[in-house]
Design a protein around this motif. Structure first.
Motif, PDB file in Angstrom:
ATOM      1  N   ARG A 131      -2.739 -34.244 -48.352  1.00 12.50           N
ATOM      2  CA  ARG A 131      -4.229 -34.574 -48.447  1.00 12.50           C
ATOM      3  C   ARG A 131      -4.804 -32.242 -48.887  1.00 12.50           C
ATOM      4  O   ARG A 131      -5.399 -33.060 -50.630  1.00 12.50           O
ATOM      5  CB  ARG A 131      -4.459 -33.847 -47.132  1.00 12.50           C
ATOM      6  CG  ARG A 131      -5.800 -33.950 -46.806  1.00 12.50           C
ATOM      7  CD  ARG A 131      -6.872 -32.398 -47.149  1.00 12.50           C
ATOM      8  NE  ARG A 131      -5.724 -31.381 -46.189  1.00 12.50           N
ATOM      9  CZ  ARG A 131      -6.326 -31.126 -44.862  1.00 12.50           C
ATOM     10  NH1 ARG A 131      -6.857 -31.553 -44.658  1.00 12.50           N
ATOM     11  NH2 ARG A 131      -5.500 -30.150 -43.864  1.00 12.50           N
ATOM     12  N   THR A 135      -6.282 -32.543 -52.724  1.00  7.69           N
ATOM     13  CA  THR A 135      -7.507 -32.093 -52.736  1.00  7.69           C
ATOM     14  C   THR A 135      -7.443 -30.370 -54.617  1.00  7.69           C
ATOM     15  O   THR A 135      -8.526 -30.108 -54.726  1.00  7.69           O
ATOM     16  CB  THR A 135      -8.101 -30.630 -51.552  1.00  7.69           C
ATOM     17  OG1 THR A 135      -7.779 -31.751 -51.032  1.00  7.69           O
ATOM     18  CG2 THR A 135      -8.924 -29.813 -51.547  1.00  7.69           C
ATOM     19  N   GLY A 139      -9.212 -33.955 -55.988  1.00  4.55           N
ATOM     20  CA  GLY A 139     -10.203 -35.672 -54.840  1.00  4.55           C
ATOM     21  C   GLY A 139     -10.617 -35.064 -53.810  1.00  4.55           C
ATOM     22  O   GLY A 139      -9.990 -33.896 -53.763  1.00  4.55           O
ATOM     23  N   PRO A 140     -10.504 -35.788 -53.528  1.00  2.00           N
ATOM     24  CA  PRO A 140     -11.206 -35.891 -51.691  1.00  2.00           C
ATOM     25  C   PRO A 140     -10.661 -35.140 -50.793  1.00  2.00           C
ATOM     26  O   PRO A 140      -9.321 -35.250 -50.844  1.00  2.00           O
ATOM     27  CB  PRO A 140     -11.680 -36.811 -51.223  1.00  2.00           C
ATOM     28  CG  PRO A 140     -10.274 -38.004 -52.227  1.00  2.00           C
ATOM     29  CD  PRO A 140      -9.970 -37.564 -53.329  1.00  2.00           C
ATOM     30  N   SER A 141     -10.676 -34.559 -49.842  1.00  2.00           N
ATOM     31  CA  SER A 141     -10.141 -33.973 -48.849  1.00  2.00           C
ATOM     32  C   SER A 141     -10.490 -35.060 -47.748  1.00  2.00           C
ATOM     33  O   SER A 141     -11.399 -35.788 -47.755  1.00  2.00           O
ATOM     34  CB  SER A 141     -10.996 -32.038 -48.213  1.00  2.00           C
ATOM     35  OG  SER A 141      -9.672 -31.648 -47.504  1.00  2.00           O
ATOM     36  N   TRP A 142      -9.186 -34.786 -46.816  1.00  2.00           N
ATOM     37  CA  TRP A 142     -10.143 -35.562 -45.213  1.00  2.00           C
ATOM     38  C   TRP A 142      -9.124 -35.129 -43.844  1.00  2.00           C
ATOM     39  O   TRP A 142      -8.416 -33.791 -44.269  1.00  2.00           O
ATOM     40  CB  TRP A 142      -8.677 -37.085 -45.852  1.00  2.00           C
ATOM     41  CG  TRP A 142      -8.230 -37.163 -45.829  1.00  2.00           C
ATOM     42  CD1 TRP A 142      -6.752 -36.919 -44.820  1.00  2.00           C
ATOM     43  CD2 TRP A 142      -7.263 -37.351 -47.074  1.00  2.00           C
ATOM     44  NE1 TRP A 142      -5.805 -37.045 -45.759  1.00  2.00           N
ATOM     45  CE2 TRP A 142      -5.614 -37.291 -47.171  1.00  2.00           C
ATOM     46  CE3 TRP A 142      -7.669 -36.956 -48.481  1.00  2.00           C
ATOM     47  CZ2 TRP A 142      -4.655 -36.940 -48.447  1.00  2.00           C
ATOM     48  CZ3 TRP A 142      -6.906 -37.190 -49.617  1.00  2.00           C
ATOM     49  CH2 TRP A 142      -5.608 -37.000 -49.743  1.00  2.00           C
ATOM     50  N   ASP A 253     -10.263 -39.280 -60.416  1.00  3.89           N
ATOM     51  CA  ASP A 253     -11.707 -40.167 -59.977  1.00  3.89           C
ATOM     52  C   ASP A 253     -11.468 -41.769 -59.961  1.00  3.89           C
ATOM     53  O   ASP A 253     -10.628 -41.947 -59.640  1.00  3.89           O
ATOM     54  CB  ASP A 253     -12.255 -40.094 -61.736  1.00  3.89           C
ATOM     55  CG  ASP A 253     -10.711 -40.087 -62.899  1.00  3.89           C
ATOM     56  OD1 ASP A 253     -10.681 -41.151 -62.801  1.00  3.89           O
ATOM     57  OD2 ASP A 253     -10.699 -39.344 -63.427  1.00  3.89           O
ATOM     58  N   SER A 293     -18.550 -40.787 -55.997  1.00  2.00           N
ATOM     59  CA  SER A 293     -18.698 -39.594 -53.858  1.00  2.00           C
ATOM     60  C   SER A 293     -18.589 -40.795 -53.252  1.00  2.00           C
ATOM     61  O   SER A 293     -17.505 -41.402 -51.996  1.00  2.00           O
ATOM     62  CB  SER A 293     -20.001 -39.399 -53.322  1.00  2.00           C
ATOM     63  OG  SER A 293     -20.765 -40.619 -53.959  1.00  2.00           O
ATOM     64  N   PHE A 296     -14.588 -42.070 -53.425  1.00  2.00           N
ATOM     65  CA  PHE A 296     -13.378 -40.419 -52.559  1.00  2.00           C
ATOM     66  C   PHE A 296     -14.029 -40.851 -50.976  1.00  2.00           C
ATOM     67  O   PHE A 296     -12.858 -40.368 -50.297  1.00  2.00           O
ATOM     68  CB  PHE A 296     -14.882 -39.119 -52.654  1.00  2.00           C
ATOM     69  CG  PHE A 296     -14.110 -38.778 -54.043  1.00  2.00           C
ATOM     70  CD1 PHE A 296     -13.132 -39.412 -55.755  1.00  2.00           C
ATOM     71  CD2 PHE A 296     -13.860 -37.698 -54.520  1.00  2.00           C
ATOM     72  CE1 PHE A 296     -12.478 -38.695 -56.343  1.00  2.00           C
ATOM     73  CE2 PHE A 296     -13.750 -36.841 -55.534  1.00  2.00           C
ATOM     74  CZ  PHE A 296     -13.121 -37.271 -56.597  1.00  2.00           C
ATOM     75  N   LYS A 297     -15.114 -40.914 -50.304  1.00  2.00           N
ATOM     76  CA  LYS A 297     -14.883 -40.831 -48.927  1.00  2.00           C
ATOM     77  C   LYS A 297     -14.239 -42.207 -48.563  1.00  2.00           C
ATOM     78  O   LYS A 297     -13.497 -41.933 -46.846  1.00  2.00           O
ATOM     79  CB  LYS A 297     -16.702 -41.732 -48.680  1.00  2.00           C
ATOM     80  CG  LYS A 297     -16.925 -41.754 -47.042  1.00  2.00           C
ATOM     81  CD  LYS A 297     -18.073 -42.237 -46.505  1.00  2.00           C
ATOM     82  CE  LYS A 297     -18.329 -42.646 -45.364  1.00  2.00           C
ATOM     83  NZ  LYS A 297     -17.599 -43.329 -44.869  1.00  2.00           N
ATOM     84  N   ALA A 300     -10.725 -41.492 -48.477  1.00  3.47           N
ATOM     85  CA  ALA A 300     -10.318 -40.370 -47.120  1.00  3.47           C
ATOM     86  C   ALA A 300     -10.646 -41.143 -46.032  1.00  3.47           C
ATOM     87  O   ALA A 300      -8.512 -41.541 -45.107  1.00  3.47           O
ATOM     88  CB  ALA A 300     -11.367 -38.974 -47.092  1.00  3.47           C
TER      89      ALA A 300
END
Length: 329
Positions: A131, A135, A139-142, A253, A293, A296-297, A300
């Motif tokens: 993770r 990040t 990139g996304p976090s979760w 991306d 977005s 990314f969601k 995650a």
């Protein structure tokens, strides 16, 4: 009569197995080490940041390692175990021959052990490190629910049998993910992880040089892209590397999905996402979108699901002192 009993017994076993795995996954909590190792997440992030900041490619390496771990015996860090004279472990199986980043996990584990001895599992460290690595490169976090225990079994053959190879078609990929309680959407979302990283030419040689045995290339590939790949992968240089996501392999991306519709998916398993109506629709939804977005969601959410595959909790498993070696009990 006996022929009817066996299927019922098998069905019952499968149901019980699934219920046990779901119960184990529910035992994971974000605050698991709040009292026993309150500084855990900062320790992990600091070490991961140091490595990934200097070598961004570690992000893709750790993401791949986490995936390869969870798909074999669940997320139990069995992929980290080294082979012994009596056993060839997962990390020496053919699909794992090019795994990288073990030194990052070893460094994180060493730092954690200094602060919280024999408290945090390698499985949790791998999940957190992945993770954080993603990040660090933007990139996304979760959220990472914790409480996994480390497995004590690692068999090379099991990696070969459980990891979906790069030549799988859509039907095979969907079945492989369903076996791990992951949906068709999870398949396309997690495949989006190919937006970062590289691959060795050995994984695509047949696809660009001898697809059907007559010296041809896969017609699903863009011819201009094939020429590029041949220039990067001239025989016999199978150890050369190519970007997973051309010209965007260091950025997390949605460009990976753009490459797919341009017929530039590096693996057959990438291109296969266009051959199923549901997977194709998801790919094209991100091609049409100007924002990452939504991806990314979704990424995650799917990573949280993947991180719960067949986990060991409670009295099952152990907490390894060294991630590469099973404890001597």
């Amino acid at each position: 009569m006996a022929t009817n009993v066996i299927p019922k017994l098998v069905s019952t076993f499968v149901v019980v197995f699934i219920l046990v795995q779901q119960a184990n996954a529910q035992n994971l909590t974000e605050g698991y080490y709040k009292k026993t190792c309150p500084s855990l997440e900062k320790i992990v992030y600091d070490v991961v940041y140091r490595y990934v900041h200097h070598v961004p490619g570690f992000a893709a390496a750790l993401l791949r390692m986490h995936f390869h771990d969870c798909f074999v015996r669940g997320c139990d860090a069995s992929v980290l175990i080294k082979s012994t004279p009596n056993n060839t472990a997962e990390r020496d199986s053919i699909p794992n021959a090019s795994l990288r980043g073990f030194e990052v996990i070893d460094a994180v584990k060493a730092a954690v052990e200094k602060k919280c001895r024999r408290t945090v599992s390698c499985a949790d460290i791998l999940a957190l490190s992945t993770r954080d690595a993603v990040t660090v490169i933007g990139g996304p976090s979760w959220p990472v629910p914790l409480g996994r225990k480390d497995g004590r079994i690692s068999v090379a053959l099991e990696a070969l049998l459980n990891l979906p190879p790069p030549f799988f078609n859509a039907t095979q990929l969907i079945a492989a993910f369903a076996a791990k309680n992951l949906t068709v959407k999870d398949l396309v979302v997690l495949s989006g992880g190919h937006t970062i990283g590289i691959s060795h030419c050995s994984s695509i040689t047949t696809r660009i040089y001898n697809f059907t045995g007559i010296g041809d290339f896969d017609p699903a590939l863009d011819p201009a892209y094939v020429r590029t790949l041949k220039r990067l992968c001239p025989p016999p240089k199978v150890n050369n590397t190519v970007e997973m996501d051309p010209k965007s392999s260091k950025s997390f991306d949605v460009n990976y999905y753009n490459t797919l519709v341009q017929n530039k998916g590096l693996f057959q398993s990438d291109a296969a996402l266009l051959n199923n109506s549901e997977t194709n629709a998801y790919v094209r939804s991100h091609v049409a979108s100007s924002s990452a977005s939504s991806f990314f969601k979704d990424f995650a959410d799917s990573m949280v699901k993947m991180g719960k595959i067949e986990v060991l909790t409670g009295s099952a498993g152990e907490i390894r002192l060294k991630c590469s070696v099973i404890n001597k009990n």
